[in-house]
Design a protein around this motif. Structure first.
Motif, PDB file in Angstrom:
ATOM      1  N   TRP A 288       0.818  -1.221   0.000  1.00  0.00           N
ATOM      2  CA  TRP A 288       0.000   0.000   0.000  1.00  0.00           C
ATOM      3  C   TRP A 288       0.852   1.271   0.000  1.00  0.00           C
ATOM      4  O   TRP A 288       0.374   2.326  -0.443  1.00  0.00           O
ATOM      5  CB  TRP A 288      -0.987  -0.012   1.174  1.00  0.00           C
ATOM      6  N   THR A 292      -1.002   3.296  -2.873  1.00  0.00           N
ATOM      7  CA  THR A 292      -1.984   3.968  -2.010  1.00  0.00           C
ATOM      8  C   THR A 292      -2.863   2.890  -1.378  1.00  0.00           C
ATOM      9  O   THR A 292      -3.076   1.829  -1.967  1.00  0.00           O
ATOM     10  CB  THR A 292      -2.916   5.006  -2.708  1.00  0.00           C
ATOM     11  N   ASN A 294      -6.036   2.944  -0.807  1.00  0.00           N
ATOM     12  CA  ASN A 294      -7.327   2.727  -1.489  1.00  0.00           C
ATOM     13  C   ASN A 294      -7.194   1.740  -2.640  1.00  0.00           C
ATOM     14  O   ASN A 294      -8.007   0.834  -2.796  1.00  0.00           O
ATOM     15  CB  ASN A 294      -7.896   4.056  -2.004  1.00  0.00           C
ATOM     16  N   LEU A 297      -6.617  -1.805  -1.423  1.00  0.00           N
ATOM     17  CA  LEU A 297      -7.848  -2.472  -0.980  1.00  0.00           C
ATOM     18  C   LEU A 297      -8.616  -3.023  -2.181  1.00  0.00           C
ATOM     19  O   LEU A 297      -9.152  -4.131  -2.144  1.00  0.00           O
ATOM     20  CB  LEU A 297      -8.722  -1.507  -0.169  1.00  0.00           C
ATOM     21  N   MET A 336     -10.227  -1.436   7.648  1.00  0.00           N
ATOM     22  CA  MET A 336     -10.303  -1.152   6.206  1.00  0.00           C
ATOM     23  C   MET A 336     -10.407  -2.442   5.394  1.00  0.00           C
ATOM     24  O   MET A 336     -11.159  -2.514   4.426  1.00  0.00           O
ATOM     25  CB  MET A 336      -9.077  -0.347   5.755  1.00  0.00           C
ATOM     26  N   ALA A 340     -13.732  -3.611   3.224  1.00  0.00           N
ATOM     27  CA  ALA A 340     -13.621  -3.896   1.789  1.00  0.00           C
ATOM     28  C   ALA A 340     -14.169  -5.291   1.465  1.00  0.00           C
ATOM     29  O   ALA A 340     -14.146  -5.720   0.313  1.00  0.00           O
ATOM     30  CB  ALA A 340     -12.161  -3.772   1.349  1.00  0.00           C
TER      31      ALA A 340
END
Ligand code: V47
Length: 357
Positions: A288, A292, A294, A297, A336, A340
């Motif tokens: 990550w 990133t 996001n 995920l 997180m 997800a």
């Protein structure tokens, strides 16, 4: 169209793909590619997503080598040189272990002022003081540097690492194996064949390692496929790689001029293709710090089954613009992954399951 159908059939039959077919995977639409990679991922791990509680330690940024993509090395754009003493490294290790870290990921620049004992002595002291912690240390690039700088053979460096208590090797320094691109990016550093030779020798000692690929700069899709296939070939011989880690290029504070950066779609395709092509490397890690959080995920739906870890502190990618300097809180990380739609599984460094959340 028929070609694409044949390719999809081949993937579904779990047949091996070659360079040309690997390149052709990029022409599939993102959803089809995601579906294919997800089928393989589910077959292996269902909805589990692995991570560990780790601490990255980067003990020096003084570097004798010049890599155009690097913002961390102090000899280039970063004027703030530092080299930690063993006491400083031990203090960080102590703190990390007290905070629950089970792995210390230790990667340094190639510091010509430090002898072999600076590296090995640090590992030995950590091993003595914290017998339980997993030491993942020394990229093939560092091993090659010690060989060039101090005249030791690869075998001698690897044996010294074993003697000092290193448990596994991280996957850094692989960059892109294509010789032409590599020469432009990081001439003088460990070559592709040397990188592979060092990992082969480490695996022959019964030890495990990871493999990275730095992408999203000046390389082509064909170069990425070539990189993955060279790793697949070595893995056929040794079986020593645990994880493949596509590192997304970060662009700040370095000397590599890149006009076009990969889209999110291109990054997800690359994760998915690595899952499909690397049929013999168990884990695909969406690190990550470079993708990133996001996108990491989402990458779980495109073949990735591992998100590295909480990191705590990181200096290499964050110097080039990544948001990883302070790591990630465990509770946030777990929440997180759950939100997800996946099951967070804390693992040790060799992928034994420790806790299912
Ligand atoms: O090899 C340097 C990369 C790597 C940049 O084994 C950059 O589990 C992006 O090896 N943008 C070191 N990347 C980090 C590494 C690693 C990281 C996480 C997990 C593991 C593992 C290994 O960092 C280097 C280089 O490819 N890097 N500069 C940059 N601008």
């Amino acid at each position: 169209m028929d070609l694409q159908k044949d390719l999809i059939k081949k993937v579904r039959k779990r047949e091996r793909l070659n360079q040309e077919e690997g390149e052709a995977l990029y022409n599939l639409d993102l959803y089809t590619l995601g579906e294919l990679a997800d089928e393989i991922r589910r077959e292996k791990y269902a909805k589990k997503s692995y991570f560990n509680i780790n601490r990255h330690i980067n003990p020096t940024n003084v570097c004798a080598d010049i890599c155009k993509f690097c913002a961390y090395s102090a000899s280039r754009k970063n004027p703030n040189q530092y080299t930690m003493s063993h006491e400083e490294i031990l203090a960080i290790a102590k703190n990390a272990v007290a905070n629950g870290a089970k792995e210390l990921h230790i990667v340094s620049a190639h510091n010509p002022n430090d002898g072999v004992e600076w590296y090995m002595g640090a590992f030995r002291k950590i091993r003595k003081q914290f017998p339980e912690v997993h030491i993942k240390a020394m990229t093939a690039a560092e091993i090659d540097f010690l060989h060039r700088q101090h005249g030791l053979s690869y075998d001698e460096v690897l044996d010294a690492m074993l003697e000092a208590g290193v448990d596994s090797m991280p996957g850094g320094g692989a960059e892109i194996f294509d010789e032409k691109v590599r020469e432009y990016l990081c001439k003088g550093k460990v070559t592709s064949s040397q990188w592979l030779e060092i990992h082969r020798k480490w695996h022959e000692r019964g030890k495990e390692s990871n493999a990275t690929m730095l992408f999203g700069h000046i390389e082509s899709r064909a170069h990425r496929i070539d990189h993955m296939l060279r790793l697949r070939d070595l893995q056929d011989e040794t079986g020593g790689f645990n994880a493949f880690i596509p590192l997304v290029y970060q662009k700040e504070n370095n000397f590599l001029k890149v006009e076009q950066f990969p889209t999110g779609q291109e990054i997800l395709k690359t994760y998915a293709i690595s899952r499909i092509l690397l049929d013999n490397i168990p884990h695909i890690k969406a690190y990550w710090a470079t993708s990133t959080i996001n996108l990491a995920l989402i990458a779980q739906e495109f073949g990735a089954d591992d998100l590295d870890g909480t990191i705590e502190k990181e200096s290499i990618q964050s110097a080039a613009g990544a948001a990883s300097a302070q790591g990630m809180k465990l509770d946030d990380f777990v929440a997180m992954i759950k939100n997800a739609g996946f099951t967070p599984v804390e693992r040790d460094s060799l992928y034994n399951e420790l806790k299912v959340y």
